[in-house]
Design an enzyme around this catalytic site. Structure first.
Site, PDB file in Angstrom:
ATOM      1  N   ARG A  84       0.918  -0.876   0.212  1.00  0.00           N
ATOM      2  CA  ARG A  84       0.059   0.017   0.001  1.00  0.00           C
ATOM      3  C   ARG A  84       0.685   1.298   0.329  1.00  0.00           C
ATOM      4  O   ARG A  84       2.693   1.074   0.108  1.00  0.00           O
ATOM      5  CB  ARG A  84      -0.797  -0.035   0.813  1.00  0.00           C
ATOM      6  N   LYS A 138      -2.506  -7.688  11.339  1.00  0.00           N
ATOM      7  CA  LYS A 138      -4.233  -7.301  11.449  1.00  0.00           C
ATOM      8  C   LYS A 138      -4.459  -6.549  10.739  1.00  0.00           C
ATOM      9  O   LYS A 138      -6.475  -6.766  10.570  1.00  0.00           O
ATOM     10  CB  LYS A 138      -4.562  -6.752  12.954  1.00  0.00           C
ATOM     11  N   ASP A 139      -4.460  -6.668   9.641  1.00  0.00           N
ATOM     12  CA  ASP A 139      -4.962  -6.347   7.876  1.00  0.00           C
ATOM     13  C   ASP A 139      -5.415  -7.168   7.627  1.00  0.00           C
ATOM     14  O   ASP A 139      -6.372  -7.344   6.428  1.00  0.00           O
ATOM     15  CB  ASP A 139      -4.797  -5.671   7.944  1.00  0.00           C
ATOM     16  N   ARG A 184     -11.847  -1.815  20.716  1.00  0.00           N
ATOM     17  CA  ARG A 184     -11.059  -1.121  21.788  1.00  0.00           C
ATOM     18  C   ARG A 184     -12.362  -0.391  22.078  1.00  0.00           C
ATOM     19  O   ARG A 184     -12.093  -0.559  23.070  1.00  0.00           O
ATOM     20  CB  ARG A 184     -10.075  -0.003  20.948  1.00  0.00           C
ATOM     21  N   ARG A 195     -10.910   8.377  11.611  1.00  0.00           N
ATOM     22  CA  ARG A 195     -10.159   7.440  10.404  1.00  0.00           C
ATOM     23  C   ARG A 195      -9.525   8.551   9.653  1.00  0.00           C
ATOM     24  O   ARG A 195      -9.305   9.536  10.640  1.00  0.00           O
ATOM     25  CB  ARG A 195     -11.175   7.520   9.199  1.00  0.00           C
ATOM     26  N   ARG A 240      -5.537  11.516  11.792  1.00  0.00           N
ATOM     27  CA  ARG A 240      -5.564  11.565  13.918  1.00  0.00           C
ATOM     28  C   ARG A 240      -5.245  12.613  14.508  1.00  0.00           C
ATOM     29  O   ARG A 240      -5.612  12.589  15.239  1.00  0.00           O
ATOM     30  CB  ARG A 240      -5.832  10.054  13.849  1.00  0.00           C
ATOM     31  N   CYS A 287     -11.989  -8.586  11.115  1.00  0.00           N
ATOM     32  CA  CYS A 287     -11.343  -7.528  11.610  1.00  0.00           C
ATOM     33  C   CYS A 287     -12.048  -6.185  11.774  1.00  0.00           C
ATOM     34  O   CYS A 287     -12.068  -5.588  13.005  1.00  0.00           O
ATOM     35  CB  CYS A 287     -10.458  -6.263  10.730  1.00  0.00           C
TER      36      CYS A 287
HETATM   37  C1  DPM Z   1      -7.294  -3.199  11.920  1.00  0.00           C
HETATM   38  C2  DPM Z   1      -8.404  -2.322  13.576  1.00  0.00           C
HETATM   39  C3  DPM Z   1      -7.575  -1.020  13.037  1.00  0.00           C
HETATM   40  C4  DPM Z   1      -6.622  -1.168  11.922  1.00  0.00           C
HETATM   41  C5  DPM Z   1      -9.263  -2.693  14.593  1.00  0.00           C
HETATM   42  C6  DPM Z   1      -8.192  -3.279  15.922  1.00  0.00           C
HETATM   43  C7  DPM Z   1      -7.472  -0.016  13.764  1.00  0.00           C
HETATM   44  C8  DPM Z   1      -8.677   0.447  14.154  1.00  0.00           C
HETATM   45  C9  DPM Z   1      -9.005   2.109  14.456  1.00  0.00           C
HETATM   46  C10 DPM Z   1      -7.650  -4.694  11.687  1.00  0.00           C
HETATM   47  N1  DPM Z   1      -7.194  -2.534  11.623  1.00  0.00           N
HETATM   48  O1  DPM Z   1      -7.468  -3.262  15.745  1.00  0.00           O
HETATM   49  O2  DPM Z   1      -9.556  -3.646  16.617  1.00  0.00           O
HETATM   50  O3  DPM Z   1      -8.245   2.379  15.260  1.00  0.00           O
HETATM   51  O4  DPM Z   1      -9.514   3.193  13.573  1.00  0.00           O
HETATM   52  C11 DPM Z   1      -4.375  -0.622  11.871  1.00  0.00           C
HETATM   53  C12 DPM Z   1      -3.302   0.105  11.914  1.00  0.00           C
HETATM   54  C13 DPM Z   1      -2.561  -0.829  12.111  1.00  0.00           C
HETATM   55  C14 DPM Z   1      -2.351  -1.423  10.919  1.00  0.00           C
HETATM   56  C15 DPM Z   1      -3.195   1.430  13.598  1.00  0.00           C
HETATM   57  C16 DPM Z   1      -3.761   1.086  15.016  1.00  0.00           C
HETATM   58  C17 DPM Z   1      -0.381  -0.704  12.762  1.00  0.00           C
HETATM   59  C18 DPM Z   1      -0.125  -1.563  13.576  1.00  0.00           C
HETATM   60  C19 DPM Z   1       0.322  -3.212  13.709  1.00  0.00           C
HETATM   61  C20 DPM Z   1      -6.025  -0.548  11.421  1.00  0.00           C
HETATM   62  N2  DPM Z   1      -3.743  -1.725  10.973  1.00  0.00           N
HETATM   63  O5  DPM Z   1      -4.075   0.199  15.643  1.00  0.00           O
HETATM   64  O6  DPM Z   1      -3.725   1.534  15.804  1.00  0.00           O
HETATM   65  O7  DPM Z   1       0.862  -2.801  12.445  1.00  0.00           O
HETATM   66  O8  DPM Z   1      -0.384  -3.485  14.183  1.00  0.00           O
END
Ligand code: DPM
Length: 329
Positions: A16, A88-89, A140, A157, A163, A250
């Site tokens: 990405r 996690k994505d 969360r 978002r 943010r 997710c």
């Molecule tokens: C997923 C979630 C979020 C990301 C849901 C969750 C957070 C969304 C939000 C599946 N992907 O965590 O319950 O809080 O608005 C994401 C982040 C990272 C990867 C950012 C974050 C970085 C950390 C990593 C978005 N995806 O969680 O603050 O690589 O684990």
């Protein structure tokens, strides 16, 4: 032509375009370049659906590989050879023909509290009633509502900089973000409190990178295996098996934590209702080599304790579009 003059193919990495994605992808590229100095690795960036839709709550767009699908199509069409994701994505079920070849060493998987300057002497426990916490994670949201019902929650978002700017401009009192993301972007100083796992269990795979490639590309698989971290892999396999068995994408309030001691893996998992009133949590320990079995067993155990009922309710709410923090705050 003698084999010695046939150049090895250039290896094409899909990523990405976001700042965080690029930091992660360049890190992987560098790790591989060091191990295979004679090969060349080039990065191909792509936008995913998740990058384009910025104004809708994540929970409403669904969870079918929002941040990964275009990268997967690139590999299946042989435009790229592998893709680097925040694990996690990456959905727990991959498309036919693709494989999760490598999981790299995990950083701190915890969630972090980031506060507006006016709360710099506060912790999560001492934020005033009505303080507005920004998150678009149902996980969360549900856990914080459970432990701190006096707080308010509002969707947010956009990338990290956007943010943080919204926070600093006063639109929110605090944000919850992943420790790992903030650290990788060099914004570790914004971490005001690392939230203990007793309050917030992290997302499945949080803090680790997952590298996906074509399932039959043995050459690429062997290259990627050289940067795998076996302990992180075992932990994330347990977490992913847990999520997969609960059939949660997710965007459901599911959280986990794992640790390995003396080859024994302990998985803690929780499922919560969106209002935070019901929160079901349990742990299982077993041999680390049976990671996936441990995840499946814990899912079954939580189901018996009422988790399925909660998830069915949430899927129905999502269908009706009622599941964002904005609507429930
Ligand atoms: C997923 C979630 C979020 C990301 C849901 C969750 C957070 C969304 C939000 C599946 N992907 O965590 O319950 O809080 O608005 C994401 C982040 C990272 C990867 C950012 C974050 C970085 C950390 C990593 C978005 N995806 O969680 O603050 O690589 O684990």
């Amino acid at each position: 032509m003698s084999p010695s003059v046939t150049a090895a193919r250039t290896i094409r990495i899909g990523s990405r375009k976001s700042q965080l994605a690029l930091v992660q992808t360049y890190w992987v590229q560098e790790q591989l370049q060091q191990r295979f100095p004679e090969r060349s690795f080039e990065v191909h960036t792509m936008s995913t659906q998740g990058d384009k839709i910025l104004d809708v709550a994540l929970a409403k767009i669904g969870d079918k590989g929002l941040f990964t699908k275009e990268l997967e199509v690139g590999m299946l069409q042989n435009e790229t050879d592998f893709a680097v994701h925040s694990l996690k994505d990456l959905p727990t079920k991959l498309p036919e023909g693709l494989l999760l070849a490598c999981i790299t060493e995990r950083e701190n998987p915890a969630d972090a509290l980031v506060v507006h300057e006016k709360h710099k002497d506060k912790q999560l426990e001492t934020l005033p009633a009505g303080a507005v916490v920004g998150t678009s994670s149902l996980r969360r949201l549900a856990q914080l509502r459970h432990y701190f019902p006096h707080l308010q929650f509002k969707d947010i978002r956009g990338n990290l900089n956007t943010r943080l700017q919204k926070l600093d401009e006063g639109g929110y009192d605090a944000l919850i973000l992943a420790v790992a993301g903030l650290q990788r972007l060099g914004m570790g100083e914004r971490i005001h409190q690392v939230i203990p796992e007793e309050i917030s269990l992290h997302a499945v795979g949080q803090g680790a990178l997952g590298i996906e490639c074509r399932a039959d590309d043995v050459e690429i698989i062997n290259i990627l295996k050289t940067i795998e971290h076996p302990e992180t892999r075992a932990r994330c396999y347990a977490e992913r098996a847990f999520l997969r068995s609960l059939e949660g994408g997710c965007q459901v309030p599911i959280g986990v934590s794992t640790r390995i001691e003396n080859n024994q893996l302990t998985l803690t998992g929780m499922v919560a209702s969106l209002d935070g009133q019901r929160l079901i949590k349990d742990s299982i320990t077993g041999a680390a080599e049976n990671a996936e079995q441990i995840g499946i067993e814990l899912a079954n155990r939580l189901r018996q304790q009422g988790a399925q009922e909660i998830l069915d309710e949430i899927f129905a709410q999502v269908q009706r579009g009622e599941n964002s923090p904005k609507d429930n705050g």
